[in-house]
Design an enzyme around this catalytic site. Structure first.
Site, PDB file in Angstrom:
ATOM      1  CE  LYS A 193     -15.984   1.534  -3.799  1.00  0.00           C
ATOM      2  NZ  LYS A 193     -15.548   1.924  -2.538  1.00  0.00           N
ATOM      3  CE  LYS A 252      -6.025   7.072   2.669  1.00  0.00           C
ATOM      4  NZ  LYS A 252      -6.376   6.103   1.703  1.00  0.00           N
ATOM      5  CE  LYS A 261      -8.931   9.881  -1.654  1.00  0.00           C
ATOM      6  NZ  LYS A 261      -8.718   8.493  -2.044  1.00  0.00           N
ATOM      7  NE  ARG A 262      -9.920   6.374   8.583  1.00  0.00           N
ATOM      8  CZ  ARG A 262     -10.123   5.767   9.711  1.00  0.00           C
ATOM      9  NH1 ARG A 262     -11.226   4.730   9.790  1.00  0.00           N
ATOM     10  NH2 ARG A 262      -9.342   5.949  10.798  1.00  0.00           N
ATOM     11  CG  HIS A 285      -4.744  -4.740   1.584  1.00  0.00           C
ATOM     12  ND1 HIS A 285      -5.779  -4.636   0.829  1.00  0.00           N
ATOM     13  CD2 HIS A 285      -4.962  -6.042   2.338  1.00  0.00           C
ATOM     14  CE1 HIS A 285      -6.536  -5.586   0.600  1.00  0.00           C
ATOM     15  NE2 HIS A 285      -6.035  -6.575   1.608  1.00  0.00           N
ATOM     16  CB  THR A 334     -11.337   0.739  -3.914  1.00  0.00           C
ATOM     17  OG1 THR A 334     -11.397   1.137  -2.585  1.00  0.00           O
ATOM     18  CG2 THR A 334     -10.524  -0.476  -4.219  1.00  0.00           C
TER      19      THR A 334
HETATM   20  C1  GLC Z   1      -5.989  -0.012   1.825  1.00  0.00           C
HETATM   21  C2  GLC Z   1      -4.747   0.780   1.018  1.00  0.00           C
HETATM   22  C3  GLC Z   1      -5.726   1.154  -0.223  1.00  0.00           C
HETATM   23  C4  GLC Z   1      -6.324  -0.184  -0.817  1.00  0.00           C
HETATM   24  C5  GLC Z   1      -7.284  -0.888   0.060  1.00  0.00           C
HETATM   25  C6  GLC Z   1      -7.694  -2.097  -0.536  1.00  0.00           C
HETATM   26  O1  GLC Z   1      -6.945   0.578   2.490  1.00  0.00           O
HETATM   27  O2  GLC Z   1      -4.615   1.956   1.664  1.00  0.00           O
HETATM   28  O3  GLC Z   1      -4.873   1.864  -1.057  1.00  0.00           O
HETATM   29  O4  GLC Z   1      -7.122   0.316  -1.994  1.00  0.00           O
HETATM   30  O5  GLC Z   1      -6.551  -1.199   1.223  1.00  0.00           O
HETATM   31  O6  GLC Z   1      -6.584  -2.993  -1.064  1.00  0.00           O
END
Ligand code: GLC
Length: 818
Positions: free
Chosen positions: A666, A560, A554-555, A362, A662
């Site tokens: 959304k 980011k 988001k975080r 990820h 993700t």
């Molecule tokens: C991690 C990544 C993000 C991704 C998520 C699910 O949080 O930073 O970019 O969408 O995993 O794969």
């Protein structure tokens, strides 16, 4: 029709009686003295009865049909609330609403009584939750395995602009969805030594003799699919000591010492993500990983054998997906179980292990790729360390046998990093022990092939594959945005609910219809008013719902680039003040997100957002054209309110660093337009949605790599842009922090000297893209046309599509009855 109406009335009456029975016999209250929370519990328990009926059916079917099962091992499941999810997938949402209203109870009010199950940090954990729902909806027999943290992700409180972390207590009122299974319990060892059991000349045999044993107890939560297609299980482990109390010590007066073991054992499932800035924290994290992996593997092997299946057939009946490297120790633990416990020959065991396991990566951020000090592994997991050495040695032997002697290559694929004080590389372990390694967007997978795993990729070119992430539309459209869903169903028909991927496309022609665009915009207004109401209630700030709701949630992380958004905010503020004659489009900048407790820079960025907000929101010269809010304690439930209300979705990470994202999906699904870089899944979104319906800006991943190789000093970029220089100077000189003018000097100077995430380098392109946003906003016909097309073309980002790809390419499983 009359018959159907009578049936619905029947259902409502039956459900009402069930709720009343739960309230009385399970909660111990009657309608006269029940609080909202009691009602919530009664309804949840009533829904659970329905879940259980379907659950039984589903597991019997799997046994009968000898289906292959999927096991999704994840240290995080960011579930959020379950009441609406479950009622909606069971088809009971309207029934429950009506039953409660007949009882004089407001459904919305009791819905808000449910705490969020926040057993995850962000995208990775929420992906696991979406996947669980999709697997159930697609009839795939699956178990999720994780940890039942007593405290999920911390509760964020913002005090004077600073983030404070408070313990989150989701279990305070119990958890109506779960079933404790004290009879499902496994021993988990730590430490100790390894006995060599073989006599001379015999095949070597080893037994691990841990000097510490704790217990893993199962807690099961049913996960129901859309239209209760099937019900799977999320099994979370809780750590317990072997003995609750050392009675002898207690009686000797040592009351604390008597429970020391309990405290130590139970700390394993106490909190999500213990801070790993200390050695004790690191050790606890590794303990958590091994704890849940060992319990899960013991459990799934036991199930396999109970079905009278031979251990050799494991890969035919079992697919184990490792969600990131957190469960990577599974490679060594599965080998230990197969070789030491089930007495398989090493190479046979290795074949089974690789055929059973697969791994999802990820992130490519080097600091996020796990590695553990060899010394810690040797002490905590001595047998696993031996196994890791052996895997490594056999692997290198096998390469030498193929005449591969390149020293650098052998070093880079080694499981042991010799350069940084000897550490075990968990990414390499996961790669070597898996038959499939997947990235989460096309760009990310390609970069994986070229960077972190380039050497492995040369050796095993068939192993790396891409599975672009997706989100479940049940939660992120039907449940979070029922008004929009109703509008869409009205346009393209009911089929949307069962087959959104294909049906959403039918919406495209509606983008050209003025009356539909008007209705679409009206739904957004409705959602914006709801969010504005929440902000007013929680923060006392009023928002203009006619303004562009420009959202980054988001975080908080430097890559980011919330900082880029804040610089734009400040530059816009200055421009609005300097050029009152310009017809500025009104904006509301909305931020939310948590920073890791020990991530100081991210916490400073939160403070900056709050400082900027404090200054701008009270500036009368702006005439309300710009507002900035940082909404505290971002979580799944808050996302469900914010996302439907967004006009503009900020997806502005430095290209090459966001694996997928993700929330980008959304937002687009709900019709927000994206301002974003060509990063992660934004790339595929732009292919599906069309670049003309998004605001794509900034450097590409390739350009980022090239620019980073030069130097990261930004003097030239800053000198070239008066606007950027002005914004930086305002922050640096204390315009937003008059109480402590030096607060941001370090932040800004650091940015100028070494702009690792290329905030300054992308500023001008971002500013220009934002002006295009303003322009489009002023031509509502075009704006809402693009918005409708965003919704219409996001079908491919359903997690059902993603899961189908995993099932076909990696797990080789079909759904029940397929
Ligand atoms: C991690 C990544 C993000 C991704 C998520 C699910 O949080 O930073 O970019 O969408 O995993 O794969």
């Amino acid at each position: 029709m009359a018959e159907e109406a009578a049936k619905a009335t029947d259902h409502v009456e039956t459900f009402k009686q069930l709720i009343l029975a739960k309230l009385r016999y399970a909660v111990g209250k009657d309608p006269g003295n029940a609080f909202d929370h009691d009602w919530f519990e009664a309804v949840a328990l009533a829904a659970r009865d329905h879940l259980v009926d379907h659950w039984e059916d589903a597991s019997l079917q799997v046994d009968r049909q000898d289906q292959k099962r999927v096991y999704y091992l994840s240290l995080e499941f960011l579930i959020g609330r379950l009441l609406v999810d479950n009622l909606s997938n069971l088809g009971l949402l309207d029934t429950a609403r009506e039953a409660l209203s007949q009882l004089g109870v407001d459904f919305e009010q009791i819905r808000d009584m449910e705490p969020d199950a926040a057993l995850g940090n962000g995208g990775l954990g929420r992906l696991a939750a979406c996947f669980m729902e999709s697997m159930a909806s697609l009839n795939i027999a699956a178990h999720g395995y994780g940890i039942r943290y007593e405290h999920g992700l911390f509760r964020q409180v913002v005090v004077d602009g600073w983030q404070q972390e408070h313990t989150e207590t989701w279990l305070d009122f119990g958890n109506p969805w779960e079933f404790e299974r004290p009879e499902v319990s496994y021993r988990i060892g730590f430490g100790g030594s390894v006995a060599n059991l073989a006599g001379s000349g015999e095949v070597p045999r080893h037994e691990w003799l841990p000097n510490e044993q704790i217990r893993a107890i199962a807690y099961d939560t049913p996960v129901v699919g859309w239209r209760h297609s099937s019900v799977n299980t999320l099994r979370l482990w809780r750590a317990r000591a072997e003995e609750d109390l050392k009675l002898e010590r207690f009686n000797a007066g040592d009351h604390f010492g008597a429970v020391a073991d309990v405290v130590k054992a139970e700390s394993i499932s106490r909190v999500l993500y213990p801070a790993d800035s200390t050695e004790a924290g690191q050790e606890l994290r590794l303990r958590q990983e091994f704890f849940f992996v060992s319990a899960s593997l013991q459990d799934l092997i036991a199930r396999h054998l109970e079905l009278n299946l031979d251990i050799h057939s494991l890969p035919d009946r079992v697919a184990i997906q490792l969600n990131d490297t957190h469960p990577a120790i599974a490679v060594a633990e599965l080998m230990r179980l197969l070789v030491d416990v089930y007495r398989l020959e090493w190479f046979e065991a290795w074949k089974l292990t690789v055929a059973t396991l697969s791994y999802t990566n990820h992130t490519l951020l080097p600091e996020a790729l796990e590695s553990w000090p060899v010394s810690l592994m040797e002490r905590l997991l001595p047998r696993h360390m031996q196994i890791i050495y052996l895997i490594n040695a056999y692997h290198i032997d096998s390469l030498r046998a193929k005449e591969i002697h390149d020293f650098e290559l052998l070093r880079s694929i080694s499981l042991i990093d010799e350069d940084n004080g000897r550490r075990v590389r968990m990414g390499n372990l996961a790669f070597l022990g898996s038959h499939s390694i997947n990235g989460v967007s096309s760009l990310h997978t390609n970069l994986m092939r070229k960077s972190v795993f380039s050497d492995f990729h040369r050796l095993y070119p068939e192993r790396i594959n891409n599975k672009t992430n997706g989100v479940t539309f049940r939660r992120w459209l039907y449940q979070s945005n029922p008004q929009l869903t109703e509008l869409l169903v009205g346009a393209v028909g009911d089929e949307l609910l069962d087959n959104p991927e294909a049906t959403l496309r039918k919406l495209e022609p509606f983008a050209a219809k003025a009356s539909f665009r008007k209705q679409f915009a009206a739904q957004r207004q409705h959602a914006k008013r709801e969010l504005a109401e929440l902000v007013r209630e929680r923060m006392g700030i009023s928002l203009d719902t006619q303004a562009i709701f420009d959202v980054q949630v988001k975080r908080i992380h430097e890559y980011k680039r919330q900082l880029l958004n804040l610089l734009h905010t400040v530059a816009l503020y200055q421009a609005m003040r300097n050029d009152p004659a310009t017809d500025w489009a009104p904006r509301v900048k909305i931020f939310a997100g948590k920073a890791a407790a020990s991530y100081h820079q991210a916490k400073l960025i939160i403070k900056l957002a709050n400082d900027i907000s404090r200054t701008i929101n009270v500036d009368p010269t702006l005439r309300g054209l710009l507002k900035v809010v940082f909404i505290p304690n971002y979580n799944v439930s808050l996302a469900e309110v914010i996302i439907p209300a967004a006009d503009l979705s900020e997806q502005i990470s430095t290209a090459g660093l966001e694996a997928s994202g993700t929330s980008n999906m959304k937002f687009a699904l709900n019709g927000a337009l994206t301002i974003g870089t060509l990063d992660g899944a934004n790339v595929e979104m732009s292919e599906q949605i069309g670049r003309e319906n998004m605001f794509i800006f900034g450097m590409t991943a390739q350009q980022v790599a090239a620019r980073s190789r030069r130097d990261l000093n930004m003097s030239a970029e800053v000198a070239a842009s008066e606007r950027l220089a002005g914004a930086l100077e305002a922050i640096r000189s204390g315009v937003f922090s008059p109480d402590d003018p030096g607060r941001y000097v370090g932040l800004i100077d650091g940015l100028l000297a070494h702009d690792r995430f290329l905030v300054c380098a992308d500023f001008q392109a971002y500013w220009d893209a934002q002006r295009k946003v303003d322009m489009l906003w002023r031509t509502p016909d075009r704006w809402w046309q693009a918005a409708v097309l965003n919704t219409a073309r996001t079908g491919w980002f359903s997690s059902d599509r993603t899961i189908r790809e995993y099932a076909k390419d990696i797990w080789k499983v079909g759904g029940i009855g397929d």
